[in-house]
Design a protein around this motif. Structure first.
Motif, mmCIF file in Angstrom:
data_model
loop_
_atom_site.group_PDB
_atom_site.id
_atom_site.type_symbol
_atom_site.label_atom_id
_atom_site.label_comp_id
_atom_site.label_asym_id
_atom_site.label_seq_id
_atom_site.Cartn_x
_atom_site.Cartn_y
_atom_site.Cartn_z
ATOM 1 N N GLU A 69 -17.908 -32.971 6.262
ATOM 2 C CA GLU A 69 -18.333 -34.369 6.131
ATOM 3 C C GLU A 69 -19.784 -34.581 6.553
ATOM 4 O O GLU A 69 -20.319 -35.682 6.394
ATOM 5 C CB GLU A 69 -17.409 -35.261 6.972
ATOM 6 N N ASP A 70 -20.416 -33.552 7.088
ATOM 7 C CA ASP A 70 -21.817 -33.665 7.508
ATOM 8 C C ASP A 70 -22.713 -33.422 6.300
ATOM 9 O O ASP A 70 -23.082 -32.288 5.983
ATOM 10 C CB ASP A 70 -22.115 -32.659 8.618
ATOM 11 N N ARG A 71 -23.101 -34.477 5.621
ATOM 12 C CA ARG A 71 -23.857 -34.357 4.374
ATOM 13 C C ARG A 71 -25.299 -33.949 4.625
ATOM 14 O O ARG A 71 -26.042 -33.619 3.691
ATOM 15 C CB ARG A 71 -23.834 -35.664 3.591
ATOM 16 N N ARG A 72 -25.728 -33.929 5.905
ATOM 17 C CA ARG A 72 -27.097 -33.507 6.205
ATOM 18 C C ARG A 72 -27.248 -31.992 6.110
ATOM 19 O O ARG A 72 -28.360 -31.479 5.980
ATOM 20 C CB ARG A 72 -27.486 -33.962 7.610
ATOM 21 N N LEU A 73 -26.155 -31.297 6.178
ATOM 22 C CA LEU A 73 -26.211 -29.834 6.197
ATOM 23 C C LEU A 73 -26.518 -29.268 4.818
ATOM 24 O O LEU A 73 -25.881 -29.621 3.828
ATOM 25 C CB LEU A 73 -24.880 -29.239 6.678
ATOM 26 N N SER A 74 -27.498 -28.366 4.782
ATOM 27 C CA SER A 74 -27.765 -27.623 3.551
ATOM 28 C C SER A 74 -27.864 -26.126 3.828
ATOM 29 O O SER A 74 -27.741 -25.316 2.914
ATOM 30 C CB SER A 74 -29.068 -28.107 2.904
ATOM 31 N N ARG A 87 -17.792 -26.471 0.852
ATOM 32 C CA ARG A 87 -19.185 -26.932 0.824
ATOM 33 C C ARG A 87 -20.045 -25.917 0.087
ATOM 34 O O ARG A 87 -20.936 -25.285 0.664
ATOM 35 C CB ARG A 87 -19.708 -27.149 2.249
ATOM 36 N N GLN A 102 -29.624 -25.715 9.793
ATOM 37 C CA GLN A 102 -29.357 -26.932 10.564
ATOM 38 C C GLN A 102 -28.126 -26.792 11.452
ATOM 39 O O GLN A 102 -27.849 -27.671 12.267
ATOM 40 C CB GLN A 102 -29.140 -28.132 9.623
ATOM 41 N N GLY A 134 -30.488 -27.552 16.180
ATOM 42 C CA GLY A 134 -29.427 -27.724 15.196
ATOM 43 C C GLY A 134 -28.056 -27.883 15.826
ATOM 44 O O GLY A 134 -27.898 -27.864 17.049
ATOM 45 N N LYS A 169 -24.388 -32.458 19.386
ATOM 46 C CA LYS A 169 -24.718 -31.313 18.538
ATOM 47 C C LYS A 169 -23.824 -30.092 18.745
ATOM 48 O O LYS A 169 -23.989 -29.102 18.024
ATOM 49 C CB LYS A 169 -26.180 -30.906 18.765
#
Length: 430
Positions: free
Chosen positions: A182-187, A214, A246, A271, A294
């Motif tokens: 659910e952490d959409r910031r992660l790439s 993901r 991240q 991160g 974090k």
């Protein structure tokens, strides 16, 4: 918390010396046949001594609870009410030493072995017990495992004599992924683990679940390091920071986790850490404010689980072990000892086969937390929770970890039915 305080060490010794007399204040009959001997085979010296001593406190406390209510109640023919007695055997973190400890424990009369802080050691103990029980049916022993979570131990390598009370690595990873996805910031993520069967299994499952849940997240680094031998994790932390990840996903435990997160803080890595064991043994204190929001940890239970039963349970542990550096309590270890006592009473015998068959049907509840053994593979089924590190006093963080000022707020509860995974076990029964 790398070593017991003198007070704790003396308290630990006292527990052993007085285990057989715990009932004195309860006016309960003590059988002439003596106590039931449990053998803890664990790292009590060396790099992971702190983890072994922490486990000992948990199990000693659970044994005290059983003994305070009269011990294991067996029929007169089996000795009547029998106390539990916990004995310590130092594996020194070595498979060879663990095998020596196993032989010594059996020679000393133990018929229940307790171990968990190494899947590699659990594996050799299971194999040795399989052979021993076949050769010496009159001295059969059971292995109760509270932390060795390499998945094959209750899958293709399952054994009638082995029972696992912790969720295995794939189950834990699934719970972590329930939050990570659910952490959409992660790439980009970095995978790091200890170089043995468990650490390898964690990284393998992380890759598999990332690909399925993901696929947009790239693995930008993957590292396996020697177990318990790295004293300076700075080179690893530098690579993690340079990768641009991240988040870090790791199954590291003990000093291998504490030193890793400390090094990451010192090189300025900011991160996320998705961990199996980031909620104890010095990790929160090592990160300090840098870990707030974090560090994510998965467990079978966390002290800040928002129930009255959980709060009372944790407070009673703190009363028993008031030194904040002794703060390491795991519900599954308490449920394990409760399940063993229950199985012995249902079997009305101490025969290993009879106790094992009763243990296959174990269904226990303590402080509102429940779990039951799955007979087909001897994998305990229980809820899992995921927590995020925050300052004590923040919403949902009543209790901190080891007096650090930081605790874990529960952000996800995963029911036992949801945490369950299929098994490939084809168990051979006597």
């Amino acid at each position: 918390m790398s070593h017991l305080t003198r007070r704790s060490a003396l308290s630990a010794c006292a527990m052993l010396l007085t285990a057989a007399s715990t009932l004195a204040g309860h006016a309960q009959p003590i059988a002439a046949s003596g106590p039931i001997r449990l053998a803890l085979v664990e790292s009590l010296s060396g790099s992971f001594a702190n983890t072994g001593e922490a486990v000992f406190r948990n199990i000693a406390w659970a044994v005290e609870r059983v003994n305070s209510r009269g011990g294991v109640r067996l029929p007169a023919a089996a000795g009547g009410a029998r106390l539990l007695q916990l004995a310590r055997y130092d594996s020194k973190g070595s498979s060879e030493e663990a095998l020596s400890a196993l032989r010594a424990a059996i020679d000393d009369g133990a018929r229940v072995i307790l171990q968990g802080n190494s899947s590699a050691i659990a594996s050799v103990l299971i194999e040795a017990i399989n052979k021993h029980n076949q050769r010496e049916p009159d001295k059969r022993v059971l292995l109760l495992n509270y932390s060795a979570v390499e998945p094959s131990l209750t899958n293709e390598r399952c054994s009638f004599w082995h029972f696992r009370f912790d969720a295995h690595a794939d189950m834990r990873m699934t719970a972590l992924m329930d939050v990570l996805r659910e952490d959409r910031r992660l790439s980009q993520v970095y995978l790091i683990g200890q170089d043995y069967s468990f650490g390898q299994a964690v990284l393998r499952e992380a890759r598999r679940q990332l690909a399925s849940q993901r696929p947009d997240v790239a693995v930008v680094g993957e590292e396996l390091h020697p177990v318990g031998r790295v004293k300076d994790f700075a080179p690893y932390a530098v690579k993690i920071k340079a990768s641009g990840a991240q988040a870090v996903i790791t199954g590291n435990w003990g000093n291998d986790l504490t030193l890793l997160v400390k090094a990451a803080r010192e090189v300025g890595y900011d991160g996320m850490f998705y961990t199996f064991y980031g909620n104890a043994l010095g990790a929160p204190a090592a990160l300090g404010d840098a870990g707030v929001g974090k560090v994510v940890a998965v467990a079978d239970w966390l002290p800040n689980l928002p129930t009255a039963g959980s709060e009372a349970f944790y407070k009673s542990f703190r009363q028993r072990f008031p030194d904040p550096r002794d703060d390491y309590v795991h519900m599954r270890m308490q449920l394990m000892v409760e399940a063993l006592a229950q199985a012995m009473e249902r079997a009305a015998s101490l025969d290993a086969v009879a106790v094992a068959r009763a243990l296959e049907a174990a269904d226990v509840t303590l402080a509102g937390q429940s779990g039951r053994m799955r007979a087909e593979d001897h994998q305990f089924q229980q809820q899992l929770v995921v927590g995020v590190m925050d300052r004590v006093g923040a919403p949902g963080v009543q209790f901190d970890v080891e007096g650090s000022g930081y605790g874990f707020r529960v952000v996800r509860q995963i029911a036992a039915d949801q945490a369950r995974m299929p098994s490939s076990c084809r168990m051979q029964r006597p």
